[in-house]
Design a protein around this motif. Structure first.
Motif, PDB file in Angstrom:
ATOM      1  N   GLN A   1       0.895  -1.049  -0.025  1.00 21.33           N
ATOM      2  CA  GLN A   1      -0.107   0.147  -0.065  1.00 21.33           C
ATOM      3  C   GLN A   1       0.850   1.349   0.225  1.00 21.33           C
ATOM      4  OE1 GLN A   1      -3.257   0.350   2.759  1.00 21.33           O
ATOM      5  NE2 GLN A   1      -3.311  -2.029   3.049  1.00 21.33           N
TER       6      GLN A   1
ATOM      7  N   ARG B   1       0.979   3.679  -3.213  1.00 19.58           N
ATOM      8  CA  ARG B   1       0.428   5.097  -3.146  1.00 19.58           C
ATOM      9  C   ARG B   1       1.308   6.084  -3.362  1.00 19.58           C
ATOM     10  NH1 ARG B   1      -3.345   5.585   2.356  1.00 19.58           N
ATOM     11  NH2 ARG B   1      -3.388   7.760   1.423  1.00 19.58           N
TER      12      ARG B   1
ATOM     13  N   ILE C   1       1.032   9.992   3.224  1.00 20.05           N
ATOM     14  CA  ILE C   1       0.630   8.677   3.107  1.00 20.05           C
ATOM     15  C   ILE C   1       0.808   7.883   4.588  1.00 20.05           C
ATOM     16  CG2 ILE C   1       1.203   6.530   2.222  1.00 20.05           C
ATOM     17  CD1 ILE C   1       2.094   7.927  -0.261  1.00 20.05           C
TER      18      ILE C   1
END
Length: 451
Positions: free
Chosen positions: A80, A84, A111
């Motif tokens: 992830q 991202r 993030i």
């Protein structure tokens, strides 16, 4: 040293937590996310004002590989973070997943803020671990932290040490190793950002990387005009229009656990960055002639300090054997990358980075990291994740990098939640249950007999 008695020995105590994570680098972020995801009330304590450690405050401009050349191996939370971050960098092709890929440190800050915040974990920025209080030998009762409220005690059922230097575990009494047999540690690097660079000219010119025998870095290291440039270790990545991030040049003799030494390293690192920039303008005028040095990192690039002695010590023999373990909580494929000592660098310009079997894996190869490397001997309710886990020095040269730290943090946070739901004993965690939970969240953990 003289002593001084505090006038007010009683401190406010916040004992509302199940899990407390100390250190908000990659391992600390995923540890906090995973613990909160599993239902534990989680506090993340970070000494600076930014999460992410070396990828943000350290200005490291690129990720080490997240794949073994075939598959992504570092788990769900790491993927992830990677996906991202890459999604906000239009100059990186969307299907690029292998190799050293440039990162956007400013985007990465947001993030981590979002992922930790939405997990339910609570962050305390500008809060530093100051002391560890023991209930009895081997059991941490509280951590004392310092911030704008002064000194505050925080108590939890389980603590995760993600400080990078094993501060919590060490202060709680854990045994540790440090550096080589003489105590010598890998050199540090102080990253920087340079802007107004002609990146087209940079890409057309000779590569600055130390693996290139024609790199201008070899000439810089022998130029008396730049006495602080003592080697050719240069990694430069384009991180934006006309802007490059530089992970370049070594300093030796710096100990991140010694305040005087670490302070000297930061001051000297800024001088090295200035000399490096001036050397680039001299030796690469087409690319850097009109450039300027924008900033140096708030954090010094530390590669090693303390390594805890855990229930298992991962060895170089394990690395060479591509070893698997019944209790492994992550796989790792990064090369053994122990940066050379000052003595190993004749005339201060040589580097040992030859692609030999001793250091590199082939495509599809990896080794396991046992859960027992995260459990310090003699401490009941403490886990360690990040570069300070229980390994020998050679293997630490592989397990210290950001992707594997993300994976170890996710495992530590999941394990901490399991331990906190019981009596807090991290050594008693059912590793079968732990592995099942990690697999449910996308971890690459092949069955041992299938590896």
């Amino acid at each position: 040293m003289a002593t001084h008695r505090l006038k007010n020995a009683l401190l406010p105590l916040d004992d509302s937590w199940d899990v407390i994570v100390i250190g908000g680098g990659p391992a600390g972020c995923t540890a906090a996310i995973a613990a909160a995801r599993a239902g534990a009330k989680t506090l993340l304590v970070e000494a600076t004002g930014v999460l992410g450690g070396m990828g943000t405050s350290g200005l490291v401009p690129a990720w080490c590989p997240f794949t073994d050349g075939i598959r992504f191996i570092y788990g769900d939370l790491a993927k992830q973070v990677f996906d991202r971050c890459k999604a906000g960098m239009p100059h990186i092709p969307a299907d690029t997943i292998h190799g050293h890929i440039t990162l956007d440190g400013e985007r990465l800050k947001r993030i981590y803020d979002d992922m930790v915040g939405t997990s339910g974990a609570v962050v305390r920025f500008h809060t530093r671990l100051a002391a560890v209080e023991m209930d009895q030998p081997g059991i941490v009762a509280a951590v004392i932290c310092a911030n704008k409220d002064g000194l505050t005690a925080y108590s939890a059922r389980v603590y995760i040490d993600c400080t990078g230097d094993a501060d919590l575990a060490t202060w709680a009494g854990a045994d540790y190793k440090k550096g080589d047999e003489a105590g010598t540690m890998q050199p540090v690097t102080h990253c920087c950002i340079i802007s107004n660079v002609d990146t087209e000219a940079l890409e057309k010119g000779e590569s600055l990387h130390h693996s290139n025998p024609n790199s201008p870095g070899w000439d810089m290291a022998q130029d008396d005009e730049f006495p602080l440039i003592r080697d050719s270790g240069i990694c430069v990545h384009v991180i934006g229009p006309g802007t490059v991030g530089c992970n370049a040049l070594h300093q030796w003799g710096i100990d991140s656990t010694d305040p005087e030494s670490a302070s000297r390293g930061l001051a000297t690192g800024r001088l090295i960055a200035d000399q490096f920039h001036r050397a680039l303008r001299k030796y690469c005028p087409e690319a850097f002639g009109e450039s300027y040095l924008v900033t140096t990192a708030p954090l010094l690039g530390i590669r090693e300090s303390r390594r805890i002695v855990g229930d298992y010590v991962l060895t170089f023999d394990d690395f060479k054997a591509r070893q698997s373990f019944p209790d492994e909580i992550a796989r790792n494929c990064y090369q053994v990358d122990v940066h050379p000592s000052e003595e190993e660098m004749p005339e201060a310009i040589r580097q040992r980075h030859e692609p030999t079997d001793r250091y590199f894996y082939g495509k599809g190869e990896s080794h396991g990291i046992p859960y027992r490397c995260l459990t310090p001997k003699g401490l009941k309710n403490v886990l360690v994740a990040g570069r300070s886990i229980s390994t020998d020095r050679m293997v630490q040269g592989s397990t210290r990098v950001m992707p594997v730290c993300l994976a170890m943090g996710e495992a530590a946070g999941t394990a901490a939640a399991l331990a906190a739901s019981g009596d807090g004993d991290v050594h008693a965690v059912d590793t079968g249950d732990l592995r099942r939970q990690l697999k449910q969240h996308g971890a690459y953990l092949p069955d041992v007999d299938a590896v």
